[in-house]
Design a protein around this motif. Structure first.
Motif, PDB file in Angstrom:
ATOM      1  N   SER A 246       0.813  -1.214   0.000  1.00 38.17           N
ATOM      2  CA  SER A 246       0.000   0.000   0.000  1.00 38.17           C
ATOM      3  C   SER A 246       0.849   1.268   0.000  1.00 38.17           C
ATOM      4  O   SER A 246       0.332   2.358   0.212  1.00 38.17           O
ATOM      5  CB  SER A 246      -0.914   0.001   1.234  1.00 38.17           C
ATOM      6  N   VAL A 247       2.145   1.142  -0.237  1.00 38.09           N
ATOM      7  CA  VAL A 247       3.036   2.304  -0.256  1.00 38.09           C
ATOM      8  C   VAL A 247       2.624   3.255  -1.376  1.00 38.09           C
ATOM      9  O   VAL A 247       2.337   2.830  -2.498  1.00 38.09           O
ATOM     10  CB  VAL A 247       4.498   1.852  -0.438  1.00 38.09           C
ATOM     11  N   LEU A 248       2.585   4.538  -1.055  1.00 40.00           N
ATOM     12  CA  LEU A 248       2.213   5.564  -2.025  1.00 40.00           C
ATOM     13  C   LEU A 248       3.462   6.027  -2.766  1.00 40.00           C
ATOM     14  O   LEU A 248       4.315   6.710  -2.205  1.00 40.00           O
ATOM     15  CB  LEU A 248       1.558   6.744  -1.302  1.00 40.00           C
ATOM     16  N   LEU A 249       3.569   5.641  -4.048  1.00 41.09           N
ATOM     17  CA  LEU A 249       4.715   6.012  -4.870  1.00 41.09           C
ATOM     18  C   LEU A 249       4.297   6.076  -6.335  1.00 41.09           C
ATOM     19  O   LEU A 249       3.470   5.273  -6.782  1.00 41.09           O
ATOM     20  CB  LEU A 249       5.846   4.983  -4.745  1.00 41.09           C
ATOM     21  N   PRO A 250       4.888   6.984  -7.102  1.00 40.94           N
ATOM     22  CA  PRO A 250       4.697   6.944  -8.554  1.00 40.94           C
ATOM     23  C   PRO A 250       5.536   5.829  -9.170  1.00 40.94           C
ATOM     24  O   PRO A 250       6.345   5.191  -8.480  1.00 40.94           O
ATOM     25  CB  PRO A 250       5.190   8.323  -9.003  1.00 40.94           C
ATOM     26  N   THR A 251       5.354   5.600 -10.462  1.00 36.45           N
ATOM     27  CA  THR A 251       6.121   4.564 -11.150  1.00 36.45           C
ATOM     28  C   THR A 251       6.776   5.133 -12.400  1.00 36.45           C
ATOM     29  O   THR A 251       6.214   6.002 -13.077  1.00 36.45           O
ATOM     30  CB  THR A 251       5.236   3.373 -11.560  1.00 36.45           C
ATOM     31  N   LEU A 252       7.956   4.617 -12.700  1.00 44.96           N
ATOM     32  CA  LEU A 252       8.626   4.995 -13.942  1.00 44.96           C
ATOM     33  C   LEU A 252       7.865   4.437 -15.139  1.00 44.96           C
ATOM     34  O   LEU A 252       7.796   5.070 -16.198  1.00 44.96           O
ATOM     35  CB  LEU A 252      10.065   4.483 -13.937  1.00 44.96           C
ATOM     36  N   LEU A 253       7.271   3.265 -14.975  1.00 43.41           N
ATOM     37  CA  LEU A 253       6.486   2.673 -16.056  1.00 43.41           C
ATOM     38  C   LEU A 253       5.286   3.552 -16.396  1.00 43.41           C
ATOM     39  O   LEU A 253       4.978   3.781 -17.571  1.00 43.41           O
ATOM     40  CB  LEU A 253       6.027   1.270 -15.657  1.00 43.41           C
ATOM     41  N   GLY A 254       4.601   4.055 -15.365  1.00 46.38           N
ATOM     42  CA  GLY A 254       3.478   4.947 -15.606  1.00 46.38           C
ATOM     43  C   GLY A 254       3.912   6.226 -16.299  1.00 46.38           C
ATOM     44  O   GLY A 254       3.236   6.724 -17.206  1.00 46.38           O
ATOM     45  N   ALA A 255       5.062   6.764 -15.876  1.00 43.58           N
ATOM     46  CA  ALA A 255       5.578   7.983 -16.508  1.00 43.58           C
ATOM     47  C   ALA A 255       5.946   7.721 -17.964  1.00 43.58           C
ATOM     48  O   ALA A 255       5.733   8.572 -18.834  1.00 43.58           O
ATOM     49  CB  ALA A 255       6.784   8.501 -15.729  1.00 43.58           C
ATOM     50  N   TRP A 256       6.512   6.541 -18.241  1.00 43.49           N
ATOM     51  CA  TRP A 256       6.847   6.191 -19.624  1.00 43.49           C
ATOM     52  C   TRP A 256       5.576   6.073 -20.472  1.00 43.49           C
ATOM     53  O   TRP A 256       5.518   6.565 -21.597  1.00 43.49           O
ATOM     54  CB  TRP A 256       7.619   4.876 -19.667  1.00 43.49           C
ATOM     55  N   ALA A 257       4.560   5.429 -19.905  1.00 44.45           N
ATOM     56  CA  ALA A 257       3.315   5.219 -20.643  1.00 44.45           C
ATOM     57  C   ALA A 257       2.462   6.478 -20.703  1.00 44.45           C
ATOM     58  O   ALA A 257       1.586   6.592 -21.565  1.00 44.45           O
ATOM     59  CB  ALA A 257       2.517   4.083 -20.000  1.00 44.45           C
ATOM     60  N   GLY A 258       2.690   7.414 -19.770  1.00 45.84           N
ATOM     61  CA  GLY A 258       1.849   8.600 -19.699  1.00 45.84           C
ATOM     62  C   GLY A 258       0.491   8.320 -19.101  1.00 45.84           C
ATOM     63  O   GLY A 258      -0.427   9.132 -19.190  1.00 45.84           O
ATOM     64  N   SER A 259       0.362   7.156 -18.449  1.00 40.59           N
ATOM     65  CA  SER A 259      -0.922   6.731 -17.896  1.00 40.59           C
ATOM     66  C   SER A 259      -0.675   5.680 -16.822  1.00 40.59           C
ATOM     67  O   SER A 259       0.339   4.975 -16.849  1.00 40.59           O
ATOM     68  CB  SER A 259      -1.803   6.139 -19.003  1.00 40.59           C
ATOM     69  N   ASP A 260      -1.612   5.574 -15.877  1.00 38.09           N
ATOM     70  CA  ASP A 260      -1.511   4.520 -14.865  1.00 38.09           C
ATOM     71  C   ASP A 260      -2.533   3.412 -15.104  1.00 38.09           C
ATOM     72  O   ASP A 260      -2.780   2.590 -14.224  1.00 38.09           O
ATOM     73  CB  ASP A 260      -1.691   5.107 -13.462  1.00 38.09           C
TER      74      ASP A 260
END
Length: 293
Positions: free
Chosen positions: A54-68
């Protein structure tokens, strides 16, 4: 965002949109190495894949895709072109010292952090005398295999896992070596410095790979380090609950130290409270505007 009784107020929808913009999941993907550096410096901390916990963190994959949306986990990554491309970008970022990597307890989903943040993180978990080789013992955090692996990396690094198995001799399983490497990595004795599809990751001593960052980290006190990384976490998350900060940094430092740091930063007005619907979160305080006499 409006204010009420001198305390900022925002809706949860506004908070989520601010995070989407900062985490680059707003349709504006990260594509270049410079973009990746800017992203990691902005958020401070992220993981490659969505966190398992449940850790709150962004992802590099999401940033690469431009979407979560529909992001794969590490087990699904082999079938997702976005994961392969984001991994390649991560390797380039690490190779370029644009980011650093640490063990967060999730296999194949380590913690990535900005180069500017890393010395403070090292002050939290790294060895204060990294030139001294680790020693095994009942009270030591290292097994004998970890000590042997450290010596092999010191002599032959950067070195792949397969090369390490050959160097250390017969009778050592890949799983046992993985555990030994994690022991060393968890104390920032070693780090992954490259990756090749045929050989996998290459390991080297962190002191040899990033001597300036290690030397800087050694000089930072624990209270200063906790304050700095807690502040950066709030900045990267836009705003967060104290429990979310404790959930993340509790992997590395006691929760009592985290609370002490947060309270000190609130008292110094470097952090402030913000109402988000029915919740009270903490954010970086707005900069003070100087008034001319």
């Amino acid at each position: 965002m409006i204010t009420s009784h001198d305390r900022p107020v925002m809706t949860d929808q506004e908070l989520q949109q601010l995070r989407r913009d900062k985490w680059r999941i707003n349709g504006q993907p990260v594509r270049t190495l410079d973009d990746a550096r800017s992203f990691i410096e902005s958020v401070g901390f992220c993981q490659l894949y969505p966190p398992r916990s449940s850790v709150l963190l962004p992802t590099l994959l999401g940033a690469w895709a431009g979407s979560d949306e529909r992001l794969p986990n590490p087990q699904q990554a082999f079938a997702d072109a976005r994961a392969r491309e984001a991994t390649e970008l991560m390797v380039r970022l690490l190779r370029d010292h644009g980011a650093y990597e640490a063990n967060l307890g999730e296999e194949s989903n380590s913690l990535l952090m900005a180069a500017s943040v890393f010395p403070y993180f090292y002050a939290l978990v790294g060895e204060r005398n990294p030139r001294q080789s680790p020693k095994a013992g009942a009270r030591a955090p290292y097994s004998q295999l970890a000590c042997d692996a450290h010596e092999a990396i010191r002599r032959g690094g950067p070195i792949s896992k397969q090369q390490l198995l050959t160097t250390l001799g017969k009778g050592i399983s890949g799983a046992a070596l993985d555990r030994a490497l994690i022991e060393l990595w968890s104390k920032l004795r070693i780090t992954r410095v490259d990756y090749h599809p045929e050989q996998g990751a290459s390991w080297d001593l962190l002191l040899r790979w990033a001597p300036e960052a290690v030397r800087e980290g050694i000089q930072i006190s624990l209270p200063e380090a906790v304050s700095a990384i807690v502040s950066k976490y709030f900045d990267g998350m836009v705003a967060a609950e104290l429990a979310e900060v404790e959930s993340f940094f509790g992997n590395f430092v006691s929760r009592s130290r985290i609370r002490e740091a947060v309270n000190a930063l609130l008292a110094a007005r470097e952090l402030s409270f913000v109402h988000v619907d029915s919740r009270t979160l903490i954010q970086i305080a707005a900069p003070k505007i100087a008034h001319r006499a």
